[in-house]
Design a protein around this motif. Structure first.
Motif, PDB file in Angstrom:
ATOM      1  N   ASN A  37      10.524  -6.587   0.910  1.00  0.00           N
ATOM      2  CA  ASN A  37      11.752  -5.512   0.990  1.00  0.00           C
ATOM      3  C   ASN A  37      11.557  -5.133   2.282  1.00  0.00           C
ATOM      4  O   ASN A  37      10.837  -4.344   2.739  1.00  0.00           O
ATOM      5  CB  ASN A  37      10.970  -4.538   0.005  1.00  0.00           C
ATOM      6  N   CYS A  38      12.595  -5.439   3.110  1.00  0.00           N
ATOM      7  CA  CYS A  38      12.717  -5.278   4.531  1.00  0.00           C
ATOM      8  C   CYS A  38      14.259  -5.062   5.065  1.00  0.00           C
ATOM      9  O   CYS A  38      15.358  -5.343   4.410  1.00  0.00           O
ATOM     10  CB  CYS A  38      12.127  -6.373   5.457  1.00  0.00           C
ATOM     11  N   HIS A  39      14.169  -4.604   6.298  1.00  0.00           N
ATOM     12  CA  HIS A  39      15.556  -4.157   7.038  1.00  0.00           C
ATOM     13  C   HIS A  39      15.428  -5.164   8.319  1.00  0.00           C
ATOM     14  O   HIS A  39      14.257  -4.658   9.016  1.00  0.00           O
ATOM     15  CB  HIS A  39      15.654  -2.836   7.165  1.00  0.00           C
ATOM     16  N   VAL A  40      16.417  -5.833   8.866  1.00  0.00           N
ATOM     17  CA  VAL A  40      16.336  -6.413  10.127  1.00  0.00           C
ATOM     18  C   VAL A  40      17.094  -5.711  11.035  1.00  0.00           C
ATOM     19  O   VAL A  40      18.442  -5.424  10.661  1.00  0.00           O
ATOM     20  CB  VAL A  40      16.688  -7.860  10.126  1.00  0.00           C
ATOM     21  N   ASN A  41      16.615  -5.445  12.495  1.00  0.00           N
ATOM     22  CA  ASN A  41      17.421  -4.523  13.108  1.00  0.00           C
ATOM     23  C   ASN A  41      17.761  -5.444  14.589  1.00  0.00           C
ATOM     24  O   ASN A  41      16.778  -5.996  15.277  1.00  0.00           O
ATOM     25  CB  ASN A  41      16.839  -3.465  13.835  1.00  0.00           C
ATOM     26  N   LEU A  42      18.924  -5.979  14.664  1.00  0.00           N
ATOM     27  CA  LEU A  42      19.125  -7.177  15.739  1.00  0.00           C
ATOM     28  C   LEU A  42      19.732  -6.066  17.030  1.00  0.00           C
ATOM     29  O   LEU A  42      20.704  -5.300  16.914  1.00  0.00           O
ATOM     30  CB  LEU A  42      20.588  -7.861  15.499  1.00  0.00           C
ATOM     31  N   LEU A  66      20.093 -11.015   3.722  1.00  0.00           N
ATOM     32  CA  LEU A  66      19.080 -10.111   4.356  1.00  0.00           C
ATOM     33  C   LEU A  66      19.962  -8.737   4.859  1.00  0.00           C
ATOM     34  O   LEU A  66      21.061  -8.800   5.047  1.00  0.00           O
ATOM     35  CB  LEU A  66      18.769 -10.552   5.675  1.00  0.00           C
ATOM     36  N   THR A  67      19.193  -7.490   4.540  1.00  0.00           N
ATOM     37  CA  THR A  67      19.702  -6.383   5.122  1.00  0.00           C
ATOM     38  C   THR A  67      19.590  -6.392   6.538  1.00  0.00           C
ATOM     39  O   THR A  67      18.311  -6.202   7.042  1.00  0.00           O
ATOM     40  CB  THR A  67      19.232  -5.163   4.357  1.00  0.00           C
ATOM     41  N   LEU A  68      20.669  -5.758   7.223  1.00  0.00           N
ATOM     42  CA  LEU A  68      20.449  -5.858   8.650  1.00  0.00           C
ATOM     43  C   LEU A  68      21.514  -4.991   9.278  1.00  0.00           C
ATOM     44  O   LEU A  68      22.642  -4.537   8.617  1.00  0.00           O
ATOM     45  CB  LEU A  68      20.731  -6.993   9.527  1.00  0.00           C
ATOM     46  N   GLN A  69      21.316  -4.658  10.636  1.00  0.00           N
ATOM     47  CA  GLN A  69      22.279  -4.019  11.575  1.00  0.00           C
ATOM     48  C   GLN A  69      22.240  -4.284  13.000  1.00  0.00           C
ATOM     49  O   GLN A  69      21.233  -4.752  13.245  1.00  0.00           O
ATOM     50  CB  GLN A  69      22.231  -2.345  11.236  1.00  0.00           C
ATOM     51  N   LEU A  70      23.142  -4.027  13.426  1.00  0.00           N
ATOM     52  CA  LEU A  70      23.267  -4.414  15.013  1.00  0.00           C
ATOM     53  C   LEU A  70      23.154  -3.090  15.526  1.00  0.00           C
ATOM     54  O   LEU A  70      23.799  -2.130  15.494  1.00  0.00           O
ATOM     55  CB  LEU A  70      24.364  -5.097  15.358  1.00  0.00           C
ATOM     56  N   GLU A  71      22.645  -3.066  16.762  1.00  0.00           N
ATOM     57  CA  GLU A  71      22.166  -1.602  17.530  1.00  0.00           C
ATOM     58  C   GLU A  71      23.265  -1.519  18.624  1.00  0.00           C
ATOM     59  O   GLU A  71      23.633  -2.571  19.023  1.00  0.00           O
ATOM     60  CB  GLU A  71      20.937  -1.668  18.026  1.00  0.00           C
ATOM     61  N   GLY A  72      23.267  -0.333  19.215  1.00  0.00           N
ATOM     62  CA  GLY A  72      24.225   0.073  20.321  1.00  0.00           C
ATOM     63  C   GLY A  72      25.621  -0.126  20.190  1.00  0.00           C
ATOM     64  O   GLY A  72      26.478  -0.109  19.107  1.00  0.00           O
ATOM     65  N   LYS A  73      26.442  -0.850  21.279  1.00  0.00           N
ATOM     66  CA  LYS A  73      27.707  -0.921  21.221  1.00  0.00           C
ATOM     67  C   LYS A  73      28.178  -2.237  20.511  1.00  0.00           C
ATOM     68  O   LYS A  73      29.420  -2.334  20.275  1.00  0.00           O
ATOM     69  CB  LYS A  73      28.234  -1.241  22.500  1.00  0.00           C
ATOM     70  N   TRP A  74      27.106  -2.998  19.815  1.00  0.00           N
ATOM     71  CA  TRP A  74      27.491  -3.976  19.045  1.00  0.00           C
ATOM     72  C   TRP A  74      27.572  -3.579  17.330  1.00  0.00           C
ATOM     73  O   TRP A  74      28.091  -4.447  16.711  1.00  0.00           O
ATOM     74  CB  TRP A  74      26.188  -5.193  19.030  1.00  0.00           C
ATOM     75  N   ALA A  75      27.199  -2.452  17.236  1.00  0.00           N
ATOM     76  CA  ALA A  75      27.100  -1.993  16.165  1.00  0.00           C
ATOM     77  C   ALA A  75      28.530  -2.118  15.006  1.00  0.00           C
ATOM     78  O   ALA A  75      28.273  -2.458  13.744  1.00  0.00           O
ATOM     79  CB  ALA A  75      26.772  -0.481  15.691  1.00  0.00           C
ATOM     80  N   GLY A  76      29.409  -2.225  15.500  1.00  0.00           N
ATOM     81  CA  GLY A  76      30.771  -2.074  14.755  1.00  0.00           C
ATOM     82  C   GLY A  76      31.267  -3.686  14.621  1.00  0.00           C
ATOM     83  O   GLY A  76      32.308  -3.922  14.071  1.00  0.00           O
ATOM     84  N   ILE A  77      30.581  -4.832  15.195  1.00  0.00           N
ATOM     85  CA  ILE A  77      31.171  -6.152  15.001  1.00  0.00           C
ATOM     86  C   ILE A  77      30.720  -6.975  13.519  1.00  0.00           C
ATOM     87  O   ILE A  77      29.651  -6.454  13.147  1.00  0.00           O
ATOM     88  CB  ILE A  77      30.604  -6.867  16.142  1.00  0.00           C
ATOM     89  N   GLN A 130       0.814  -1.286   0.037  1.00  0.00           N
ATOM     90  CA  GLN A 130       0.066  -0.215   0.006  1.00  0.00           C
ATOM     91  C   GLN A 130       0.908   1.348   0.010  1.00  0.00           C
ATOM     92  O   GLN A 130       0.423   2.254  -0.492  1.00  0.00           O
ATOM     93  CB  GLN A 130      -0.897   0.104   1.111  1.00  0.00           C
ATOM     94  N   THR A 131       2.074   1.313   0.515  1.00  0.00           N
ATOM     95  CA  THR A 131       2.948   2.547   0.752  1.00  0.00           C
ATOM     96  C   THR A 131       3.952   2.576  -0.018  1.00  0.00           C
ATOM     97  O   THR A 131       4.722   3.653  -0.391  1.00  0.00           O
ATOM     98  CB  THR A 131       3.189   2.520   2.044  1.00  0.00           C
ATOM     99  N   GLY A 132       4.714   1.287  -0.390  1.00  0.00           N
ATOM    100  CA  GLY A 132       5.888   1.316  -1.167  1.00  0.00           C
ATOM    101  C   GLY A 132       7.099   1.647   0.020  1.00  0.00           C
ATOM    102  O   GLY A 132       8.269   1.690  -0.512  1.00  0.00           O
ATOM    103  N   ARG A 133       6.860   1.458   1.158  1.00  0.00           N
ATOM    104  CA  ARG A 133       7.950   1.714   1.990  1.00  0.00           C
ATOM    105  C   ARG A 133       8.194   0.372   2.648  1.00  0.00           C
ATOM    106  O   ARG A 133       7.540  -0.609   3.180  1.00  0.00           O
ATOM    107  CB  ARG A 133       7.249   2.457   3.388  1.00  0.00           C
ATOM    108  N   ARG A 134       9.544   0.417   2.707  1.00  0.00           N
ATOM    109  CA  ARG A 134      10.244  -0.800   3.432  1.00  0.00           C
ATOM    110  C   ARG A 134       9.992  -1.127   4.924  1.00  0.00           C
ATOM    111  O   ARG A 134       9.831  -0.138   5.608  1.00  0.00           O
ATOM    112  CB  ARG A 134      11.754  -0.733   3.274  1.00  0.00           C
ATOM    113  N   VAL A 135       9.509  -2.224   5.202  1.00  0.00           N
ATOM    114  CA  VAL A 135       9.521  -2.506   6.742  1.00  0.00           C
ATOM    115  C   VAL A 135      10.576  -2.974   7.579  1.00  0.00           C
ATOM    116  O   VAL A 135      11.521  -3.634   6.916  1.00  0.00           O
ATOM    117  CB  VAL A 135       8.366  -3.747   6.707  1.00  0.00           C
ATOM    118  N   THR A 136      10.747  -2.441   8.645  1.00  0.00           N
ATOM    119  CA  THR A 136      11.921  -2.797   9.468  1.00  0.00           C
ATOM    120  C   THR A 136      11.223  -4.122  10.599  1.00  0.00           C
ATOM    121  O   THR A 136      10.054  -3.755  11.316  1.00  0.00           O
ATOM    122  CB  THR A 136      12.387  -1.527  10.542  1.00  0.00           C
ATOM    123  N   PHE A 137      12.230  -5.096  10.652  1.00  0.00           N
ATOM    124  CA  PHE A 137      11.676  -5.938  11.668  1.00  0.00           C
ATOM    125  C   PHE A 137      12.884  -5.751  12.709  1.00  0.00           C
ATOM    126  O   PHE A 137      14.061  -5.902  12.489  1.00  0.00           O
ATOM    127  CB  PHE A 137      11.797  -7.357  11.006  1.00  0.00           C
TER     128      PHE A 137
END
Length: 360
Positions: free
Chosen positions: A313-318, A349-360, A280-287
């Motif tokens: 079409n999504c993004h995973v935030n660990l 899968l497109t993803l990222q790690l949050e917080g102090k783990w972001a650089g690993i 409906q929106t064309g906007r990628r969803v974040t999990f």
């Protein structure tokens, strides 16, 4: 970063609630006044006419509230003293009181504790990134969703926040930081936004209004634990905001263990609502996926998660879970976190790690 990092805010919160109960009658009277900061410009024009004022006064008042972010009627210098007094008598002017702020020594994140008129308190967070500043706001006082790893649900739901109370978290933080640019707003603090749906929509309308702060819809993210009817209703509005689903599990069985909302909305039903939102929106969803040691961080979880959201079409935030003393959940160790991340990346899968783990 652990749940204990902000422990002093919880202690202050308990103290403030106890000490403000004495003012209950006055606070109820304040709540019954007209909440003008929750009105859009056209509604404000109608209201000003109803109290015998010229419509152009509404534009002035609106600019003071939403563009200049005034903290009181007294700051509105181009309004006459008589009009200021009339507004004080007739209207509720929401201006949150900053009770405490804590600044992270790691990344400069600022966590705020704000007092509401009725004696309740809420938390908001300012996060600084290379691409700009983001504010994470609360949408309710407390929460009734009962997610097992979340401290916000421990005392249940008190009430939803008004649009003005949601907005003013942003306004007070902006002023506290001397008006430094704000790029993103995330409705991911205390509360379930979809459980305060009408006020959420009005908040987004006011936040993105060109006559106010004028934040782009594309820079607004709204989180949900998965209230399917409201997710679909939001999709039908065809806004350009980002939807973030608090998924936290790779199967219905594990989601039931972590999130009581899964008793009402089965995991595949929730995922289908996310697919509908994109359609409906064309906007990628974040999990959003909180990694809980020994619960949802296995190789089997990686495989099931990849299968669950395959083709989206999504993004995973660990997010390695923040332990709270009321629950026994713990963060996975460094090796387990890295393994989970790497295996997901191998599945494209497109993803990222949050917080102090972001650089690993």
């Amino acid at each position: 970063n652990t749940g204990g990092r902000w422990i002093f805010l919880r202690q202050i919160k308990t103290y403030l609630i106890a000490t403000r109960k004495e003012n209950g009658k006055e606070e109820i009277m304040q709540q019954e006044k007209t909440d003008i900061k929750s009105m859009n410009l056209e509604e404000l024009k109608s209201y000003m006419e109803s109290i015998g004022e010229k419509p152009f006064r509404a534009k002035q008042l609106y600019q003071w509230m939403h563009e200049k972010q005034a903290a009181s009627f007294d700051e509105m210098t181009n309004l006459s003293k008589s009009l200021q007094e009339k507004l004080k008598n007739e209207c509720r002017f929401v201006s949150l009181k900053q009770e405490a702020v804590q600044i992270s020594k790691i990344d400069g994140t600022r966590k705020y504790l704000f007092a509401l008129d009725d004696g309740n308190v809420i938390e908001s967070v300012l996060m600084r990134y290379k691409h700009g500043n983001s504010v994470c706001i609360s949408s309710q006082v407390g929460c009734r969703m009962g997610c097992r790893f979340c401290a916000s649900t421990l005392d249940g739901l008190v009430r939803g926040l008004t649009p003005s109370e949601m907005l003013d978290q942003i306004y007070r933080i902006t002023r506290d930081n001397r008006g430094r640019g704000l790029q993103n707003v995330v409705v991911m603090g205390t509360g379930e936004p979809m459980d305060n749906f009408d006020n959420l929509l009005k908040f987004i309308e006011l936040l993105t209004d060109e006559n106010g702060l004028n934040i782009s819809q594309r820079n607004v993210t709204v989180s949900t634990c998965g209230i399917v009817p409201k997710m679909r209703e939001l999709a039908d509005k065809k806004l350009q905001i980002t939807l973030a689903l608090s998924l936290h599990a790779s199967s219905q069985e594990k989601r039931l263990e972590l999130m009581p909302v899964a008793n009402k909305y089965e995991i595949h039903e929730v995922i289908e609502a996310c697919r509908y939102y994109f359609e409906q929106t064309g906007r990628r969803v974040t999990f959003e996926y909180s990694l809980v040691g020994g619960v949802n961080d296995t190789d089997e979880d990686v495989r099931r998660l990849a299968d669950l959201i395959h083709g989206m079409n999504c993004h995973v935030n660990l997010i390695p879970v923040n332990p709270i003393k009321e629950r026994s959940y713990v963060q996975p160790d460094h090796e387990a976190i890295l393994n989970f991340k790497n295996r997901l990346e191998k599945m494209r899968l497109t993803l990222q790690l949050e917080g102090k783990w972001a650089g690993i």
